[in-house]
Write a protein that holds these residues in place. Structure first.
Motif, PDB file in Angstrom:
ATOM      1  N   LYS A 437      -0.616   2.844 -10.075  1.00  0.00           N
ATOM      2  CA  LYS A 437      -1.146   2.098  -8.944  1.00  0.00           C
ATOM      3  C   LYS A 437      -2.056   0.970  -9.424  1.00  0.00           C
ATOM      4  O   LYS A 437      -1.998  -0.166  -8.908  1.00  0.00           O
ATOM      5  CB  LYS A 437      -1.906   3.024  -7.989  1.00  0.00           C
ATOM      6  N   TYR A 440       0.006  -1.776 -10.830  1.00  0.00           N
ATOM      7  CA  TYR A 440       0.584  -2.597  -9.763  1.00  0.00           C
ATOM      8  C   TYR A 440      -0.456  -3.597  -9.242  1.00  0.00           C
ATOM      9  O   TYR A 440      -0.138  -4.775  -9.014  1.00  0.00           O
ATOM     10  CB  TYR A 440       1.059  -1.706  -8.614  1.00  0.00           C
ATOM     11  N   ARG A 473       1.681   5.063  -3.296  1.00  0.00           N
ATOM     12  CA  ARG A 473       2.357   5.524  -4.508  1.00  0.00           C
ATOM     13  C   ARG A 473       3.370   4.481  -4.934  1.00  0.00           C
ATOM     14  O   ARG A 473       4.148   3.972  -4.125  1.00  0.00           O
ATOM     15  CB  ARG A 473       3.048   6.855  -4.245  1.00  0.00           C
TER      16      ARG A 473
END
Length: 511
Positions: A437, A440, A473
């Motif tokens: 995460k 990202y 997620r």
């Protein structure tokens, strides 16, 4: 009302005198029970309150401490005050001494008052002294009601380099769902001399609380107001506060302060005294409040920040300020921008400048670099605050990376090759740690930076933040594709040839 006629203590009218300017009170205790070593060094039986102390027989108090060391060289540099005196109101039998920074005794005075307080004024021959501290040795039981360093107003008037400035502070506190912090800090400020109708400081502070959650009750009594705002983050909240103070006549300096800090009111008294006497050449400068750690309250996290293109350097980083060796030079190192945990800007700057809508992080950096004024630091002007390592989340990483890139780009510090390599190194690290995460968020930060400053100025910060917070997620494969797309966009924008076969770091790690 002349700003030189300064406060002393709550409801103590007899403290006010029109022949002196108070520079610095002796603070015997911070009141939080954890950092009193920053106020006094004691032996024997000593009971300390904020501005008073009770001493048992043969006890000793010395003030060679962070809060109470009087840095005469710093006061003289910024104000021109050179003739310094000490006033102490004491009952009992004691020996009072003034020492300089090298532990040389400048003057001693015997006190023997039975049943009444004696106002004792000591005029040390400061000579070339860079700093002063006080030592009180109790021969019998003693009570100290107050003590402070001051300069006589006639000496101020005789020194043309000393300004007599009519100061009015505007405090902006931006908050979001931290009601208990706000209640506590407002209550503490309300108990200060700035809200004591009997004090010369009354009305010299106005507070604007900007509630980004729009949950606190609206309030306005001319001295304290609570206003609502959309959740545009810290930058948006402080912008709202600036816009409010632009409409208030008389404000000379605006203080940005986080909602979750701890402080002592002496910080604002000292800030006010310093501003009241600043030389004209320093009036457009910024006063930076130090940050002390909440998890170790005697440790200074930073006295000022150096941007260093995003690799931030903290001035006086993690320095134990209970160590006497820190005192002599503690006000001589400077940062290049003021962190908004406590920063005081001249109104002339804030009238013409609003923060960049970064939402979180680097808003204070960009604002301070744009201001481009020297920072003034003084012992006793500080807050206690939670440090960065306790506040890191994937969303915070997004703002850190994106906003750092924007700041460097806006201020001609951007190096395309270094930026892409640093970004690859960070996403590689997150990938290896299986923090997908966070990985990202780091990729998305670069992607949004590539949209440009026009996008940043037009995007809805609250809407974007909600989207970031909804991310739950993410899978490894998604990041692997995403980072390559972003890298290609970057290469095209900055005319860089891609070298897929030579990629190291992020390229190899995320495949």
């Amino acid at each position: 009302m002349c700003a030189l006629y300064i406060y002393l203590l709550i409801n103590q009218k007899d403290w006010i005198t029109f022949c002196m300017t108070i520079l610095q009170n002796i603070l015997f205790s911070t009141g939080n029970g954890f950092s009193d070593i920053l106020c006094c060094r004691t032996s024997g039986t000593v009971i300390c309150n904020n501005y008073s102390a009770h001493m048992g027989r043969a006890s000793v108090i010395t003030t060679d401490t962070y809060f109470n060391f009087f840095d005469s060289s710093t006061w003289n540099r910024y104000t021109g005050c050179s003739q310094i005196s000490l006033n102490i109101r004491i009952k009992g039998k004691a020996l009072i001494s003034i020492y300089d920074e090298s532990n040389s005794c400048l003057q001693t005075f015997d006190v023997d008052s039975a049943g009444t307080y004696d106002d004792v004024t000591i005029n040390p021959d400061t000579g070339c002294a860079q700093g002063l501290y006080l030592k009180i040795e109790a021969a019998d039981i003693c009570d100290i009601e107050r003590a402070f360093f001051y300069t006589a107003n006639d000496s101020v008037a005789a020194n043309d380099s000393v300004a007599a400035n009519d100061i009015e502070l505007g405090i902006i506190i931006c908050t979001y769902k931290r009601d208990e912090y706000i209640k506590h800090n407002l209550r503490q400020l309300y108990e200060s001399e700035f809200f004591n109708t009997s004090s010369p400081l009354y009305g010299r502070m106005k507070i604007c609380v900007v509630d980004n959650a729009s949950e606190l009750p609206l309030y306005d009594d001319n001295n304290i107001c609570i206003i609502h705002n959309v959740n545009n983050g810290g930058a948006g909240g402080f912008t709202k506060g600036i816009e409010y103070f632009r409409t208030i006549p008389g404000i000379t300096n605006v203080v940005f302060m986080d909602d979750d800090v701890e402080f002592v009111n002496e910080t604002f008294y000292r800030m006010y005294s310093l501003l009241s006497l600043l030389k004209p050449e320093y009036m457009d400068d910024v006063i930076q409040g130090r940050m002390f750690r909440l998890d170790n309250r005697c440790v200074q996290y930073t006295a000022g920040e150096i941007w260093n293109c995003g690799d931030i350097r903290h001035v006086g980083f993690n320095k134990d300020m209970s160590d006497r060796s820190c005192l002599k030079d503690m006000n001589t190192s400077y940062g290049e921008y003021a962190g908004w945990w406590l920063a005081c800007y001249p109104v002339n700057f804030i009238k013409k400048n609003l923060p960049i809508p970064f939402f979180l992080h680097c808003d204070d950096v960009e604002y301070g670099i744009r201001c481009a004024r020297r920072l003034i630091i003084l012992n006793g002007i500080n807050v206690w605050h939670e440090t960065y390592e306790y506040r890191v989340t994937p969303t915070i990483i997004y703002y850190d990376i994106r906003n750092t890139l924007f700041v460097n780009h806006m201020h001609n510090m951007f190096d395309a090759n270094l930026a892409i390599q640093s970004w690859k190194d960070r996403i590689s690290y997150f990938h290896v740690q299986k923090e997908y995460k966070t990985e990202y968020m780091a990729i998305r930060a670069m992607n949004d930076f590539l949209k440009g400053e026009q996008w940043l100025m037009s995007v809805k910060p609250e809407r974007l933040h909600r989207k970031l917070c909804r991310v739950r997620r993410l899978f490894r494969l998604h990041n692997t594709v995403f980072w390559r797309i972003v890298q290609l966009k970057y290469a095209l924008k900055y005319n860089m040839r891609e070298k897929h076969n030579e990629d190291t770091g992020a390229g190899n790690s995320t495949c």
